[in-house]
Design a protein around this motif. Structure first.
Motif, mmCIF file in Angstrom:
data_model
loop_
_atom_site.group_PDB
_atom_site.id
_atom_site.type_symbol
_atom_site.label_atom_id
_atom_site.label_comp_id
_atom_site.label_asym_id
_atom_site.label_seq_id
_atom_site.Cartn_x
_atom_site.Cartn_y
_atom_site.Cartn_z
ATOM 1 N N GLU A 84 50.971 50.627 61.954
ATOM 2 C CA GLU A 84 51.571 49.935 60.748
ATOM 3 C C GLU A 84 52.995 50.520 60.551
ATOM 4 N N LEU A 85 53.151 51.834 60.724
ATOM 5 C CA LEU A 85 54.431 52.434 60.453
ATOM 6 C C LEU A 85 55.507 51.846 61.693
ATOM 7 N N LEU A 86 54.848 51.711 62.728
ATOM 8 C CA LEU A 86 55.609 51.380 63.824
ATOM 9 C C LEU A 86 56.157 49.885 63.687
ATOM 10 N N LEU A 87 55.162 49.100 63.125
ATOM 11 C CA LEU A 87 55.456 47.725 63.048
ATOM 12 C C LEU A 87 56.586 47.395 62.032
ATOM 13 N N LYS A 88 56.580 48.231 61.060
ATOM 14 C CA LYS A 88 57.701 48.265 60.045
ATOM 15 C C LYS A 88 59.110 48.492 60.640
ATOM 16 N N LEU A 89 58.978 49.596 61.466
ATOM 17 C CA LEU A 89 60.042 50.337 62.240
ATOM 18 C C LEU A 89 60.633 49.199 63.155
ATOM 19 N N ARG A 90 59.813 48.697 63.983
ATOM 20 C CA ARG A 90 60.121 47.578 64.971
ATOM 21 C C ARG A 90 60.880 46.596 64.073
ATOM 22 N N LYS A 91 60.463 45.968 63.337
ATOM 23 C CA LYS A 91 60.818 44.746 62.367
ATOM 24 C C LYS A 91 62.283 45.279 61.826
ATOM 25 N N SER A 92 62.363 46.458 61.439
ATOM 26 C CA SER A 92 63.763 46.958 60.765
ATOM 27 C C SER A 92 64.619 46.984 61.745
ATOM 28 N N ASN A 93 64.313 47.515 63.112
ATOM 29 C CA ASN A 93 65.163 47.615 64.191
ATOM 30 C C ASN A 93 65.678 46.194 64.745
ATOM 31 N N SER A 94 64.667 45.456 64.767
ATOM 32 C CA SER A 94 65.053 44.192 65.316
ATOM 33 C C SER A 94 66.027 43.334 64.504
ATOM 34 N N ILE A 95 65.776 43.421 63.107
ATOM 35 C CA ILE A 95 66.636 42.798 62.130
ATOM 36 C C ILE A 95 68.076 43.458 62.262
ATOM 37 N N ALA A 96 68.174 44.708 62.420
ATOM 38 C CA ALA A 96 69.457 45.403 62.358
ATOM 39 C C ALA A 96 70.489 45.051 63.668
ATOM 40 N N LEU A 97 69.485 44.775 64.865
ATOM 41 C CA LEU A 97 70.075 44.533 66.205
ATOM 42 C C LEU A 97 70.398 43.173 66.250
ATOM 43 N N GLN A 98 69.708 42.163 65.621
ATOM 44 C CA GLN A 98 70.065 40.938 65.539
ATOM 45 C C GLN A 98 71.502 40.771 64.762
ATOM 46 N N GLU A 99 71.508 41.416 63.251
ATOM 47 C CA GLU A 99 72.675 41.272 62.802
ATOM 48 C C GLU A 99 73.771 41.802 63.485
ATOM 49 N N LYS A 100 73.899 42.884 64.159
ATOM 50 C CA LYS A 100 74.934 43.639 64.991
ATOM 51 C C LYS A 100 75.234 42.448 65.935
ATOM 52 N N LEU A 101 74.288 41.960 66.491
ATOM 53 C CA LEU A 101 74.721 40.820 67.764
ATOM 54 C C LEU A 101 75.639 39.780 67.122
ATOM 55 N N PHE A 102 75.102 39.079 66.101
ATOM 56 C CA PHE A 102 75.783 38.187 65.297
ATOM 57 C C PHE A 102 77.309 38.376 64.827
ATOM 58 N N ASP A 103 77.389 39.946 64.458
ATOM 59 C CA ASP A 103 78.664 40.256 64.166
ATOM 60 C C ASP A 103 79.671 40.506 65.427
ATOM 61 N N GLN A 104 79.259 40.524 66.527
ATOM 62 C CA GLN A 104 79.996 40.465 67.579
ATOM 63 C C GLN A 104 80.580 39.213 68.086
ATOM 64 N N PHE A 105 79.897 38.186 67.650
ATOM 65 C CA PHE A 105 80.389 36.829 68.040
ATOM 66 C C PHE A 105 81.519 36.509 66.944
ATOM 67 N N ARG A 106 83.098 36.508 67.231
ATOM 68 C CA ARG A 106 83.863 36.421 66.292
ATOM 69 C C ARG A 106 84.762 35.331 66.770
ATOM 70 N N PHE A 107 84.894 34.233 65.747
ATOM 71 C CA PHE A 107 85.665 32.943 66.112
ATOM 72 C C PHE A 107 87.024 32.852 65.645
ATOM 73 N N LEU A 108 88.025 32.200 66.341
ATOM 74 C CA LEU A 108 89.147 32.288 65.892
ATOM 75 C C LEU A 108 89.607 30.736 65.592
ATOM 76 N N ASN A 109 90.461 30.391 64.518
ATOM 77 C CA ASN A 109 91.064 29.216 64.483
ATOM 78 C C ASN A 109 92.560 29.207 64.721
ATOM 79 N N ARG A 110 92.985 27.904 64.628
ATOM 80 C CA ARG A 110 94.613 27.683 64.986
ATOM 81 C C ARG A 110 95.354 28.879 64.398
ATOM 82 N N GLU A 111 94.976 29.183 63.265
ATOM 83 C CA GLU A 111 95.878 30.032 62.280
ATOM 84 C C GLU A 111 95.720 31.475 62.651
ATOM 85 N N GLY A 112 94.619 32.019 63.687
ATOM 86 C CA GLY A 112 94.410 33.157 64.033
ATOM 87 C C GLY A 112 93.400 33.673 63.129
#
Length: 267
Positions: free
Chosen positions: A139-167
């Motif tokens: 049960e403890l490891l399942l909670k840890l896995r979930k929190s790690n997975s969410i944190a990893l996904q959010e960090k991945l999303f933050d690596q995608f940074r998009f520009l527009n014409r104004e920079g």
């Protein structure tokens, strides 16, 4: 990439393509034809599009895109991109790079995925033990896995940074945070259109017109037809392109609707 065919007699588009409903501009058609000719004859890499009986393995049709641009040197050419991965990778000659390369060896994503795999293995072993103490640890490891997975996904999303014409730069998470689905869908940011615009803005090119076409067979649905042109997808690309195309004149007058996130819709 310069055009192989002469384009001197072809007028440039006065406004940029409205990506969600368009007829390809003649220059986009020419760029697509040159790219399709390359795809039909190239031997640089191997990918089973389902177009040859000699190829084996899973059939994976692919969306490709072309972006007609004016370079910083005032030359007219075009860029090419594919959605997701091609032949198992993100980097191929003739194509723009990904907005973020999640396959880099030793990256935080690979390390994070390895840790999730380790947790899964530990959970499986503890379940086999099937004692009160081991199940408590599960049960403890399942909670840890979930929190790690969410944190990893959010960090991945933050690596995608998009520009527009104004920079102006915005992360994938920031773009989607005010939409009805605040979490970006899987594969967001890996479609052809955002990759093309990102590279153009990074290289100080002016986007003039774009088009996307499907290449190969579609094993899951009859929606995609080989060689046919399609609009950009709304689920993944609409919020991203609303940011990237901000301030640009489009063929159809867009209305920016702020209902949580900025959305790009036809007036």
């Amino acid at each position: 990439m310069p055009f192989s065919a002469p384009i001197a007699g072809t007028p440039l588009p006065p406004k940029f393509t409205y990506p969600f409903s368009y007829e390809p501009h003649p220059l986009s058609l020419l760029a697509a034809a040159e790219l399709q000719s390359y795809l039909a004859t190239q031997s640089d890499w191997e990918h089973n599009f389902g177009l040859s009986k000699q190829q084996t393995g899973a059939v994976i049709g692919k969306m490709f895109g072309v972006l007609v641009v004016r370079t910083a040197q005032n030359n007219i050419g075009y860029l090419a991109a594919f959605s997701g991965k091609l032949a198992g990778g993100f980097h191929h000659a003739r194509f723009v790079p990904p907005v973020f390369d999640s396959l880099t060896e030793g990256s935080f994503l690979n390390i994070g995925m390895a840790e999730l795999t380790r947790l899964n293995q530990e959970i499986s072993l503890l379940k086999e033990t099937n004692t009160t103490d081991s199940l408590t640890q599960v049960e403890l490891l399942l909670k840890l896995r979930k929190s790690n997975s969410i944190a990893l996904q959010e960090k991945l999303f933050d690596q995608f940074r998009f520009l527009n014409r104004e920079g102006t730069e915005k992360s994938l998470r920031a773009i989607f945070q005010d939409t009805s689905n605040s979490n970006p869908p899987a594969g967001a940011g890996e479609c052809a259109a955002p990759k093309l615009l990102q590279y153009a803005f990074q290289q100080h090119m002016k986007p003039l017109a774009m088009a996307e076409f499907w290449w190969g067979l579609s094993p899951k649905t009859a929606t995609w037809k080989h060689g046919k042109f399609y609009p950009a997808c709304r689920e993944k690309c609409l919020p991203i392109l609303a940011h990237m195309l901000e301030g640009m004149e489009l063929e159809e007058e867009p209305v920016f609707i702020k209902a949580g996130a900025v959305a790009l819709e036809t007036a």
